[in-house]
Design a protein around this motif. Sequence first.
Motif, PDB file in Angstrom:
ATOM      1  N   GLY A 167       0.801  -1.220   0.000  1.00  0.00           N
ATOM      2  CA  GLY A 167       0.000   0.000   0.000  1.00  0.00           C
ATOM      3  C   GLY A 167       0.833   1.269   0.000  1.00  0.00           C
ATOM      4  N   LYS A 168       2.149   1.138  -0.035  1.00  0.00           N
ATOM      5  CA  LYS A 168       3.030   2.304  -0.023  1.00  0.00           C
ATOM      6  C   LYS A 168       3.084   2.946  -1.409  1.00  0.00           C
ATOM      7  CE  LYS A 168       4.287   1.676   4.261  1.00  0.00           C
ATOM      8  NZ  LYS A 168       3.823   2.610   5.323  1.00  0.00           N
ATOM      9  N   PRO A 169       3.197   4.292  -1.471  1.00  0.00           N
ATOM     10  CA  PRO A 169       3.256   4.979  -2.771  1.00  0.00           C
ATOM     11  C   PRO A 169       4.441   4.516  -3.610  1.00  0.00           C
ATOM     12  CG  PRO A 169       2.856   6.551  -0.991  1.00  0.00           C
ATOM     13  CD  PRO A 169       3.199   5.239  -0.345  1.00  0.00           C
ATOM     14  N   VAL A 170       4.230   4.489  -4.918  1.00  0.00           N
ATOM     15  CA  VAL A 170       5.271   4.158  -5.893  1.00  0.00           C
ATOM     16  C   VAL A 170       5.538   5.410  -6.720  1.00  0.00           C
ATOM     17  CG1 VAL A 170       5.767   2.795  -7.963  1.00  0.00           C
ATOM     18  CG2 VAL A 170       4.664   1.713  -5.998  1.00  0.00           C
ATOM     19  N   PRO A 171       6.783   5.780  -6.952  1.00  0.00           N
ATOM     20  CA  PRO A 171       7.078   6.996  -7.723  1.00  0.00           C
ATOM     21  C   PRO A 171       6.553   6.911  -9.152  1.00  0.00           C
ATOM     22  CG  PRO A 171       9.049   6.156  -6.614  1.00  0.00           C
ATOM     23  CD  PRO A 171       8.009   5.087  -6.509  1.00  0.00           C
ATOM     24  N   ASP A 172       6.220   8.073  -9.720  1.00  0.00           N
ATOM     25  CA  ASP A 172       5.870   8.116 -11.135  1.00  0.00           C
ATOM     26  C   ASP A 172       7.016   7.507 -11.940  1.00  0.00           C
ATOM     27  OD1 ASP A 172       3.604   9.418 -10.354  1.00  0.00           O
ATOM     28  OD2 ASP A 172       4.091  11.352 -11.263  1.00  0.00           O
ATOM     29  N   GLY A 173       6.639   6.752 -12.972  1.00  0.00           N
ATOM     30  CA  GLY A 173       7.638   6.101 -13.791  1.00  0.00           C
ATOM     31  C   GLY A 173       7.870   4.653 -13.425  1.00  0.00           C
TER      32      GLY A 173
ATOM     33  N   LYS B 254       6.108   0.867 -12.056  1.00  0.00           N
ATOM     34  CA  LYS B 254       4.859   0.104 -12.131  1.00  0.00           C
ATOM     35  C   LYS B 254       4.218  -0.031 -10.757  1.00  0.00           C
ATOM     36  CE  LYS B 254       5.234  -4.249 -13.284  1.00  0.00           C
ATOM     37  NZ  LYS B 254       5.442  -5.459 -14.102  1.00  0.00           N
ATOM     38  N   GLY B 255       2.902   0.177 -10.693  1.00  0.00           N
ATOM     39  CA  GLY B 255       2.188   0.033  -9.431  1.00  0.00           C
ATOM     40  C   GLY B 255       0.692  -0.060  -9.656  1.00  0.00           C
ATOM     41  N   GLU B 256      -0.042  -0.298  -8.570  1.00  0.00           N
ATOM     42  CA  GLU B 256      -1.504  -0.365  -8.656  1.00  0.00           C
ATOM     43  C   GLU B 256      -2.084   1.045  -8.678  1.00  0.00           C
ATOM     44  OE1 GLU B 256      -5.399  -1.666  -6.009  1.00  0.00           O
ATOM     45  OE2 GLU B 256      -3.467  -2.616  -5.562  1.00  0.00           O
ATOM     46  N   LEU B 257      -2.989   1.277  -9.592  1.00  0.00           N
ATOM     47  CA  LEU B 257      -3.579   2.592  -9.790  1.00  0.00           C
ATOM     48  C   LEU B 257      -4.643   2.876  -8.736  1.00  0.00           C
ATOM     49  CD1 LEU B 257      -3.641   5.045 -11.754  1.00  0.00           C
ATOM     50  CD2 LEU B 257      -5.343   3.784 -13.088  1.00  0.00           C
ATOM     51  N   VAL B 258      -4.562   4.050  -8.129  1.00  0.00           N
ATOM     52  CA  VAL B 258      -5.515   4.486  -7.097  1.00  0.00           C
ATOM     53  C   VAL B 258      -6.069   5.846  -7.508  1.00  0.00           C
ATOM     54  CG1 VAL B 258      -5.778   5.146  -4.669  1.00  0.00           C
ATOM     55  CG2 VAL B 258      -4.293   3.220  -5.287  1.00  0.00           C
TER      56      VAL B 258
ATOM     57  N   ARG C  84      -8.876   1.813  -4.739  1.00  0.00           N
ATOM     58  CA  ARG C  84      -7.924   0.895  -5.348  1.00  0.00           C
ATOM     59  C   ARG C  84      -8.576   0.218  -6.557  1.00  0.00           C
ATOM     60  NH1 ARG C  84      -4.255  -2.172  -0.914  1.00  0.00           N
ATOM     61  NH2 ARG C  84      -3.492  -3.028  -2.906  1.00  0.00           N
ATOM     62  N   THR C  85      -8.063   0.506  -7.737  1.00  0.00           N
ATOM     63  CA  THR C  85      -8.665  -0.009  -8.965  1.00  0.00           C
ATOM     64  C   THR C  85      -8.260  -1.443  -9.269  1.00  0.00           C
ATOM     65  OG1 THR C  85      -6.853   0.676 -10.418  1.00  0.00           O
ATOM     66  CG2 THR C  85      -8.561   2.330  -9.932  1.00  0.00           C
ATOM     67  N   LYS C  86      -7.149  -1.912  -8.710  1.00  0.00           N
ATOM     68  CA  LYS C  86      -6.538  -3.214  -9.013  1.00  0.00           C
ATOM     69  C   LYS C  86      -5.850  -3.237 -10.376  1.00  0.00           C
ATOM     70  CE  LYS C  86      -7.907  -5.064  -5.145  1.00  0.00           C
ATOM     71  NZ  LYS C  86      -6.922  -5.391  -4.076  1.00  0.00           N
ATOM     72  N   ASP C  87      -5.904  -2.143 -11.120  1.00  0.00           N
ATOM     73  CA  ASP C  87      -5.211  -2.069 -12.409  1.00  0.00           C
ATOM     74  C   ASP C  87      -3.746  -1.699 -12.178  1.00  0.00           C
ATOM     75  OD1 ASP C  87      -7.245  -2.689 -14.286  1.00  0.00           O
ATOM     76  OD2 ASP C  87      -8.106  -0.701 -14.034  1.00  0.00           O
ATOM     77  N   ILE C  88      -2.860  -2.409 -12.846  1.00  0.00           N
ATOM     78  CA  ILE C  88      -1.429  -2.148 -12.752  1.00  0.00           C
ATOM     79  C   ILE C  88      -1.011  -1.255 -13.918  1.00  0.00           C
ATOM     80  CG2 ILE C  88       0.869  -3.171 -12.688  1.00  0.00           C
ATOM     81  CD1 ILE C  88      -0.861  -3.914 -10.294  1.00  0.00           C
ATOM     82  N   CYS C  89      -0.348  -0.136 -13.606  1.00  0.00           N
ATOM     83  CA  CYS C  89       0.084   0.757 -14.694  1.00  0.00           C
ATOM     84  C   CYS C  89       1.266   1.606 -14.233  1.00  0.00           C
ATOM     85  CB  CYS C  89      -1.078   1.633 -15.163  1.00  0.00           C
ATOM     86  SG  CYS C  89      -1.448   3.012 -14.090  1.00  0.00           S
TER      87      CYS C  89
END
Length: 432
Positions: free
Chosen positions: A272-278, A280-284, A299-304
């Motif tokens: 659940g920790k933030p992922v930097p732009d650039g 891959k992570g779960e879209l919220v 939490r969309t569950k979509d990975i992008c």
Amino acid sequence: MNNCYQPDIETAPREQIKAWQDERLVRTVKHVYDHVEYYRNKMKAIGLEPGDIKSTEDLYKLPFMSKDDLREAYPYGLLAMPLKDCVRIQSTSGTTGKRVVAFYTQNDIDMWDECCARALVAAGATPEDVVHVSYGYGLFTGGAGFNGGSHKLGSLTLPMSSGNTDRQIQFMTDLHSTILCCTPSYAAYLTETICERGLQDQIDLKAGIFGAEAWSEEMRHDIEDKLGIKAYDIYGLTEISGPGVSYECQEQDGMHINEDNFIAETIDPKTGKPVPDGEKGELVFTSITKEAFPLIRYRTKDICILNNEPCACGRTFKRMSKPLGRSDDMLIVKGVNVFPSQIETVLMNEGYPANYLITVTRENNSDKIELQVEITNEMFSDELSEVSKREKKLVNALKSMLGIYVDVRLVAPKTIERSEGKAKRVIDKRNI
């Protein structure tokens, strides 16, 4: 800019977008705290009050929302406006549990229509165009979203809905449709049918906007080449508003997020920790202008992957990649993460149409993945040796991509059931 519906917003300086988001987030948090007991209880449970949220820098303090929350609060538990002020609902199919029901005020619908109008203009649509909407209508958001966006733009709208392919093609040729809006799998089916009937010269389409399911770049290029159009991706989900949350411009280098209405972040799906732009992570997503059904940190569950770099089109909205898969329906086979989009990429690269079915089973505690793939009429052969040779080549290509063995079975054209909505690509029989 001539390809922006609202250039003052879509090309606003990043500082202005940040100011909009700060002010609207603070207002939305107070709105749901004051009017939605479910949100108020979630915030109180972690000792959070609206005054603790002063800007988007405080977004991480807010609790996540998930589809489980929406089901638990069904039907009215997340409604943030009096029912008398709501004018519409939209809903998911409910195939995995209780339906998700989203409510809209007229202002919510006006906002949604504007977002879809932006997507249409980004794809080259003008008031002179004929917008052919083959997304489903009714509770499904696809038809309603593009219908409203086309009306907002002032284009002639054909509310075709899904299905009845003969009628779709008749209206497409008779009324000279120029913009096609539907799922990519149905676009592929329409393309296949048009080509089989030799009607390419009678089709006046110049662009297609395809969303609601995953599709590969290879599938995009196949549709573009056969219909002579430019195919654009669009993203949305019922819980947030439907299509138009983000959309591709003519650069086709990621989908611009309508950041004046939605805040996007990516997180590690496990921590659940933030992922930097650039990365891959779960879209919220957080809705910051919706009145009836605003969702915070959904939490969309979509990975992008999110991209904050300037786009050549001039828009300043942050972009998101095409979803790379989902954290919840991603297949784990023999310990390997498998996304259907990876399999589709291999098939398209090898010259096969996007008509396939993945079946996963478990025998003697061992996973097995089988892939049925349609061949084209040109590939069809009665020679078993030729079929076997093709299957072996696909097995090797898939193993190179995925790292595991896939049992490939080539089947005759038209064997796999066609979809006029979202395509059913995966059957998982493991009961896990």
